[in-house]
Design a protein around this motif. Structure first.
Motif, PDB file in Angstrom:
ATOM      1  N   GLY A  35     -12.829   0.177  -5.257  1.00  0.00           N
ATOM      2  CA  GLY A  35     -11.953  -1.216  -5.705  1.00  0.00           C
ATOM      3  C   GLY A  35     -10.597  -1.894  -5.783  1.00  0.00           C
ATOM      4  N   CYS A  36     -10.037  -0.193  -6.247  1.00  0.00           N
ATOM      5  CA  CYS A  36      -9.096  -0.782  -6.306  1.00  0.00           C
ATOM      6  C   CYS A  36      -8.171  -1.067  -4.703  1.00  0.00           C
ATOM      7  N   ALA A  37      -8.599  -0.254  -4.203  1.00  0.00           N
ATOM      8  CA  ALA A  37      -7.981   0.064  -2.535  1.00  0.00           C
ATOM      9  C   ALA A  37      -8.188  -1.279  -2.007  1.00  0.00           C
ATOM     10  N   ARG A  38      -9.719  -2.075  -1.982  1.00  0.00           N
ATOM     11  CA  ARG A  38      -9.823  -3.540  -1.381  1.00  0.00           C
ATOM     12  C   ARG A  38      -9.251  -4.496  -2.549  1.00  0.00           C
ATOM     13  N   SER A  39      -8.675  -4.830  -3.803  1.00  0.00           N
ATOM     14  CA  SER A  39      -8.244  -5.311  -4.262  1.00  0.00           C
ATOM     15  C   SER A  39      -7.026  -5.285  -3.515  1.00  0.00           C
ATOM     16  N   LEU A  40      -6.405  -3.940  -3.592  1.00  0.00           N
ATOM     17  CA  LEU A  40      -4.742  -3.974  -2.886  1.00  0.00           C
ATOM     18  C   LEU A  40      -4.626  -4.792  -1.689  1.00  0.00           C
ATOM     19  N   CYS A  41      -5.708  -4.518  -0.639  1.00  0.00           N
ATOM     20  CA  CYS A  41      -5.894  -4.689   0.549  1.00  0.00           C
ATOM     21  C   CYS A  41      -5.416  -6.883   0.808  1.00  0.00           C
ATOM     22  N   HIS A  42      -6.676  -6.896  -0.169  1.00  0.00           N
ATOM     23  CA  HIS A  42      -6.580  -8.634  -0.400  1.00  0.00           C
ATOM     24  C   HIS A  42      -5.357  -9.269  -1.205  1.00  0.00           C
ATOM     25  N   ALA A  43      -4.593  -8.119  -1.923  1.00  0.00           N
ATOM     26  CA  ALA A  43      -3.211  -8.441  -2.268  1.00  0.00           C
ATOM     27  C   ALA A  43      -2.103  -8.571  -1.443  1.00  0.00           C
ATOM     28  N   LEU A  44      -2.740  -7.720  -0.651  1.00  0.00           N
ATOM     29  CA  LEU A  44      -1.052  -7.869   0.519  1.00  0.00           C
ATOM     30  C   LEU A  44      -1.052  -9.032   1.432  1.00  0.00           C
ATOM     31  N   HIS A  45      -2.989  -9.359   1.533  1.00  0.00           N
ATOM     32  CA  HIS A  45      -2.526 -10.111   2.823  1.00  0.00           C
ATOM     33  C   HIS A  45      -2.107 -11.603   2.104  1.00  0.00           C
ATOM     34  N   ASN A  46      -2.143 -11.369   0.757  1.00  0.00           N
ATOM     35  CA  ASN A  46      -2.120 -12.530   0.110  1.00  0.00           C
ATOM     36  C   ASN A  46      -0.757 -12.683   0.327  1.00  0.00           C
ATOM     37  N   ASN A  51      -2.180   2.320   5.729  1.00  0.00           N
ATOM     38  CA  ASN A  51      -2.668   0.981   7.304  1.00  0.00           C
ATOM     39  C   ASN A  51      -2.604  -0.304   7.420  1.00  0.00           C
ATOM     40  N   TYR A  52      -2.445  -0.981   6.052  1.00  0.00           N
ATOM     41  CA  TYR A  52      -2.135  -2.023   6.215  1.00  0.00           C
ATOM     42  C   TYR A  52      -0.590  -2.657   6.952  1.00  0.00           C
ATOM     43  N   ALA A  53       0.289  -1.885   6.492  1.00  0.00           N
ATOM     44  CA  ALA A  53       1.852  -1.618   7.003  1.00  0.00           C
ATOM     45  C   ALA A  53       2.170  -1.407   7.800  1.00  0.00           C
ATOM     46  N   LEU A  54       1.098  -0.511   8.782  1.00  0.00           N
ATOM     47  CA  LEU A  54       1.486   0.021  10.203  1.00  0.00           C
ATOM     48  C   LEU A  54       0.809  -1.254  11.409  1.00  0.00           C
ATOM     49  N   THR A  55      -0.308  -1.234  10.656  1.00  0.00           N
ATOM     50  CA  THR A  55      -1.422  -2.388  12.141  1.00  0.00           C
ATOM     51  C   THR A  55      -0.022  -3.589  11.879  1.00  0.00           C
ATOM     52  N   GLN A  56       0.272  -4.307  10.506  1.00  0.00           N
ATOM     53  CA  GLN A  56       0.810  -5.761  10.550  1.00  0.00           C
ATOM     54  C   GLN A  56       2.233  -5.514  10.795  1.00  0.00           C
ATOM     55  N   GLY A  57       3.121  -4.504  11.659  1.00  0.00           N
ATOM     56  CA  GLY A  57       4.144  -4.195  12.240  1.00  0.00           C
ATOM     57  C   GLY A  57       5.168  -3.703  11.149  1.00  0.00           C
ATOM     58  N   ILE A  58       5.020  -3.816   9.403  1.00  0.00           N
ATOM     59  CA  ILE A  58       6.128  -4.015   8.413  1.00  0.00           C
ATOM     60  C   ILE A  58       6.617  -2.544   8.641  1.00  0.00           C
ATOM     61  N   PRO A  59       8.027  -2.338   7.633  1.00  0.00           N
ATOM     62  CA  PRO A  59       7.914  -0.497   7.345  1.00  0.00           C
ATOM     63  C   PRO A  59       7.423   0.025   6.046  1.00  0.00           C
ATOM     64  N   VAL A  60       7.106   1.289   6.170  1.00  0.00           N
ATOM     65  CA  VAL A  60       6.321   1.592   4.895  1.00  0.00           C
ATOM     66  C   VAL A  60       7.190   2.849   5.176  1.00  0.00           C
ATOM     67  N   ARG A  61       7.488   3.471   3.744  1.00  0.00           N
ATOM     68  CA  ARG A  61       8.422   4.291   3.105  1.00  0.00           C
ATOM     69  C   ARG A  61       7.678   4.703   2.011  1.00  0.00           C
ATOM     70  N   PHE A  62       7.379   6.605   1.940  1.00  0.00           N
ATOM     71  CA  PHE A  62       7.112   6.639   0.668  1.00  0.00           C
ATOM     72  C   PHE A  62       8.355   7.219  -0.310  1.00  0.00           C
ATOM     73  N   SER A  76     -10.615  -9.116  -6.550  1.00  0.00           N
ATOM     74  CA  SER A  76      -9.686  -9.536  -7.774  1.00  0.00           C
ATOM     75  C   SER A  76      -8.220  -9.462  -7.269  1.00  0.00           C
ATOM     76  N   THR A  77      -7.756  -9.867  -7.356  1.00  0.00           N
ATOM     77  CA  THR A  77      -5.958  -9.659  -7.296  1.00  0.00           C
ATOM     78  C   THR A  77      -5.260  -8.814  -8.921  1.00  0.00           C
ATOM     79  N   ASP A  78      -6.199 -10.040  -9.683  1.00  0.00           N
ATOM     80  CA  ASP A  78      -5.763  -9.948 -11.247  1.00  0.00           C
ATOM     81  C   ASP A  78      -5.913  -8.603 -12.000  1.00  0.00           C
ATOM     82  N   VAL A  79      -6.468  -7.871 -10.986  1.00  0.00           N
ATOM     83  CA  VAL A  79      -6.617  -7.012 -11.977  1.00  0.00           C
ATOM     84  C   VAL A  79      -5.575  -6.332 -12.254  1.00  0.00           C
ATOM     85  N   PHE A  80      -4.678  -6.084 -10.755  1.00  0.00           N
ATOM     86  CA  PHE A  80      -2.735  -5.327 -11.244  1.00  0.00           C
ATOM     87  C   PHE A  80      -2.025  -5.514 -12.476  1.00  0.00           C
ATOM     88  N   GLU A  81      -2.568  -7.607 -12.319  1.00  0.00           N
ATOM     89  CA  GLU A  81      -1.422  -7.144 -13.201  1.00  0.00           C
ATOM     90  C   GLU A  81      -2.084  -6.936 -14.943  1.00  0.00           C
TER      91      GLU A  81
END
Length: 786
Positions: free
Chosen positions: A14-25, A84-95, A156-161
């Motif tokens: 559920g957290c992963a799904r919410s994160l995906c929607h938050a990143l897309h938004n 996975n989102y960052a790589l498919t969208q072509g944006i930089p991702v770092r640890f 839901s993305t408000d879970v992070f708040e």
């Protein structure tokens, strides 16, 4: 410029799904993820077609591979989905976590930066804040609380708040913890955020563990963080991807950030991805009125058609179609598993289980059945109240043993690459579940499999465990195979011995031969080298063995060394190995044992006698394996000498007589004479009892069927004084306890009934003719004769 902090639980669909929607938004222009920057070079492989989670990022010190850290990821891990989102969208991702070049530079390594340690309540808030909140909310199980709060939420993305607010409140109420490592980690994370700001990124997304989120929102001055990070030690590390399993993601495996039900979370993620519809192979499900299943069939040859949504009524109308499908698809998996185990699981059972689970959820004011409701309903309906099938469901479905895959392009040490190639060539798949193999050593492929498994065992990688096989064929070899992810580190450690399994095993065997101090360990090594087919190591190992055997004067060690060599000589031909070098060593061992055993058996106490008794039995078995007439004759001469040796411990004397009787050297009368002598008044009762133990131990049939021996022992026991009988009773009980249940029952019946079989000197019981004639008419009528 904006910074968005997403505090997550490390493994949650559920957290992963919410994160995906938050990143897309949000559409960020850079993503920073809690993890070791030492693994940044491995991130590009995340989207590789061959990459199949669960996998783990392994970071280790090349000079000390045992100092390693695993970072596990499942398909439903928020970090994995973010990368996975960052790589498919072509944006930089770092640890952005504190690099392991510092963390592994000194002190003991840890499983992962988010490991949960054993601690008190205050420590629990630090290392398991979500579990602490769950207990405040009245849940005894933190995972079920999180599941109801987050995993079942609808996009839901408000879970992070909410998570940030809760963690901020916790950190404000808890006094600062004196943990330099945690402070350094958070300081380095803030440093990475500042670096992204300096590079000009405008929308910075940060994914981190929930506890760290408040520390990344309120950032202190850079000077304070730099002071914390100044002067850190460094070392060289390397990183790679390795396959992982759901079992290793489970909390019970000891993984601190583990979850209790990775298989269930994987199911939730699949349902979220499918919108709750279909997708499971081998299932045909249909929803109908009331939100219940009225027609569920299991067909292994069909895909799942997507059921059409229908109108609902009552409390079930609160559940949408996706929620119902999650429960239905899960219970169909349960039914399939039960059917595979020949347990009853009909469509009617599934319907009633769904109804009960949904009713339980409604009574508990929950939006849809969670795992606890499904488990309770499953145990009640499908398992008929028994917890035994639930253990199967727990292991196979709730936890599961899915094994991930990594691409062929993944950096590996040469030894790993060689093993991977051999696994493909020999068709031995690395599987996390146990699998039994029975190898036919007459077949080329099976023989090569045996060689590989023995070589890995020699290197300390027990992928396969030897098992006994049915039958007496020497060409068969049983194995139980189960792959564990930590074997990857063991392969890295073994890489110092060579770049291939063959070369590494050969070098390691040579080293072991030089280090071995005892003769038995050398003979075990010889056996392993031959079983593993390492001809280049054999000469050096045999030279050490011959040297040690020549210098060794301990007869017990010589006897312990012989059985492994006998095994090698017996099975060497089947394995196509040259055993000529071993024959000379065996000749010398047999000769020295036969010469030295009588003296080694003199004046032994009970403990030493039992030790030698075990060696004599092993020696006898080895002689039978060798099947050499000269060896057999020499051994039987020694046993004859021991049987007549004065002042020999009764256990050894009895054992010698028994082995001679089994070999046919002693006849029944010979054994009886030896027994009479051993049980005569000249022998002390404890000595006589020990003789009986050595002679009869493990086989009561001899006593049951040999009436002469029975009578001798019976007469001896009867004439014993009461005090003496009480003294030796424990010894006799130990002897009779080694008999099988059936043998003890026959002996007991014979003692109860007296001597039922006619023996010499006993008068035949008289026949009562009148009683016999009285039953003859009835017998004739039963037989149909006049």
């Amino acid at each position: 410029m904006s910074i968005h902090i997403f505090g997550i639980r490390h493994h949650g669909p559920g957290c992963a799904r919410s994160l995906c929607h938050a990143l897309h938004n949000l559409n960020p222009d850079i993503l920073l993820v809690e993890g070791p920057p030492d693994g940044d070079g491995m991130l590009s492989l995340v989207t590789h077609p061959q990459m199949q989670p669960p996998v783990a990022l392994l970071v280790y010190r090349p000079d000390q591979p045992q100092k390693a850290v695993y970072y596990p990821f499942a398909i439903f891990s928020p970090e994995w989905q973010g990368i996975n989102y960052a790589l498919t969208q072509g944006i930089p991702v770092r640890f952005m976590d504190l690099p392991l070049v510092h963390q592994l530079a000194g002190g003991a390594c840890r499983d992962a930066p988010w490991r949960v340690w054993e601690a008190g309540e205050e420590d629990e808030i630090y290392y398991d804040p979500l579990g602490y909140l769950a207990r405040i909310a009245g849940y005894s199980d933190g995972e079920r609380w999180w599941e109801q709060l987050v995993e079942h939420r609808q996009e839901s993305t408000d879970v992070f708040e909410a998570i940030l607010e809760a963690m901020t409140a916790l950190r404000q109420d808890v006094p600062p913890r004196d943990d330099p490592r945690e402070a350094q980690r958070e300081a380095y994370m803030r440093k990475q955020i500042r670096a992204a700001q300096k590079e000009g990124f405008q929308r910075i997304a940060v994914v981190c563990g929930a506890w760290h989120a408040p520390a990344l929102v309120d950032m202190p001055a850079a000077k304070a963080d730099n002071a914390l990070l100044k002067g850190l030690a460094k070392t060289k590390v390397e990183a790679t991807w390795i396959p992982w399993t759901y079992g290793r993601l489970a909390l019970k495996s000891g993984y601190g950030a583990g979850i209790e039900s990775p298989g269930w979370y994987g199911h939730l993620w699949d349902c979220y991805q499918d919108g709750g519809d279909g997708g499971d192979e081998g299932v045909d499900s249909t929803l109908s009125q009331g939100g219940f299943c009225t027609n569920i069939t299991i067909n292994r040859d069909q895909k799942v058609p997507k059921p059409a949504p229908t109108d609902t009524s009552g409390h079930i109308s609160k559940l949408n179609h996706q929620h119902s499908a999650i429960a239905i698809r899960w219970l169909i998996k349960v039914a399939q598993l039960l059917r595979q185990e020949d347990l009853d699981a009909s469509s009617a059972h599934i319907i009633e289980t769904v109804r009960l689970a949904e009713s339980l959820a409604a009574l508990r004011d929950r939006a849809l059945p969670g795992l606890s409701e499904l488990n309770e309903a499953t145990q009640t309906v499908l398992c008929f109240g028994s917890d035994l099938p639930m253990r199967l469901i727990q292991d196979q479905l709730i936890v599961g043993e899915r094994l991930g895959e990594v691409p062929d392009d993944t950096p590996m040490v040469p030894l790993q690459r060689d093993l991977q190639q051999q696994q493909k060539r020999l068709r031995l798949r690395a599987n996390p579940t146990e699998k039994q193999y029975e190898l036919d050593l007459r077949k080329t492929n099976d023989l090569a499999r045996s060689h590989l498994l023995h070589r890995l065992n020699l290197l300390g990688i027990p992928w396969g465990i030897r098992q006994s096989t049915r039958g007496k064929g020497t060409f068969k070899e049983g194995w139980r195979l189960q792959w564990h992810p930590e074997f990857a580190v063991k392969l890295i450690e073994a890489g110092i011995w060579g770049n291939t399994i063959d070369a590494a095993a050969t070098a390691y065997a040579r080293n072991q031969a030089q280090q071995a101090q005892a003769l038995p360990s050398l003979t075990q090594l010889v056996e392993t080298v031959l079983l593993a087919n390492l001809p280049d190591a054999l000469p050096e190992v045999m030279h050490r063995l011959q040297t040690e055997a020549t210098l060794n004067r301990d007869v017990a060690q010589l006897m312990e060394a012989l059985p492994p060599l006998a095994q090698v000589l017996r099975y060497g031909t089947v394995r196509q190995t040259d055993t000529r070098m071993i024959t000379a060593v065996v000749d010398g061992l047999v000769t020295r044992i036969c010469l030295g055993l009588p003296l080694a058996c003199a004046s032994l106490d009970d403990q030493a006698a039992r030790h030698i008794d075990q060696r004599i039995q092993q020696m006898n078995y080895a002689i039978s394996l060798l099947n050499n007439p000269d060896y057999k004759q020499s051994w039987q001469q020694v046993l004859l000498q021991l049987a007549d040796q004065a002042n020999l411990h009764g256990l050894l004397a009895g054992r010698s007589c028994r082995l001679l009787l089994d070999a046919g050297v002693f006849k029944g009368n010979d054994a009886s004479r030896q027994l009479e002598f051993a049980l005569s008044h000249a022998s002390e009762p404890p000595q006589a009892a020990a003789w009986i133990e050595g002679f009869l131990q493990g086989s009561g049939l001899l006593l049951v069927h040999d009436h002469t021996l029975w009578q001798i022992i019976d007469d001896w026991i009867i004439q014993l004084p009461g005090e003496t009988f009480t003294e030796i009773l424990p010894l006799l009980r130990r002897t009779f306890a080694s008999f099988s249940t059936a043998e003890r029952r026959q002996i007991g019946e014979r003692v109860t009934q007296g001597t039922s079989v006619e023996t010499p000197g006993r008068r035949e019981e008289e026949l009562d003719s009148d009683r016999a004639n009285a039953v003859l008419p009835i017998v004739a009528q039963l037989l149909g004769v006049r």
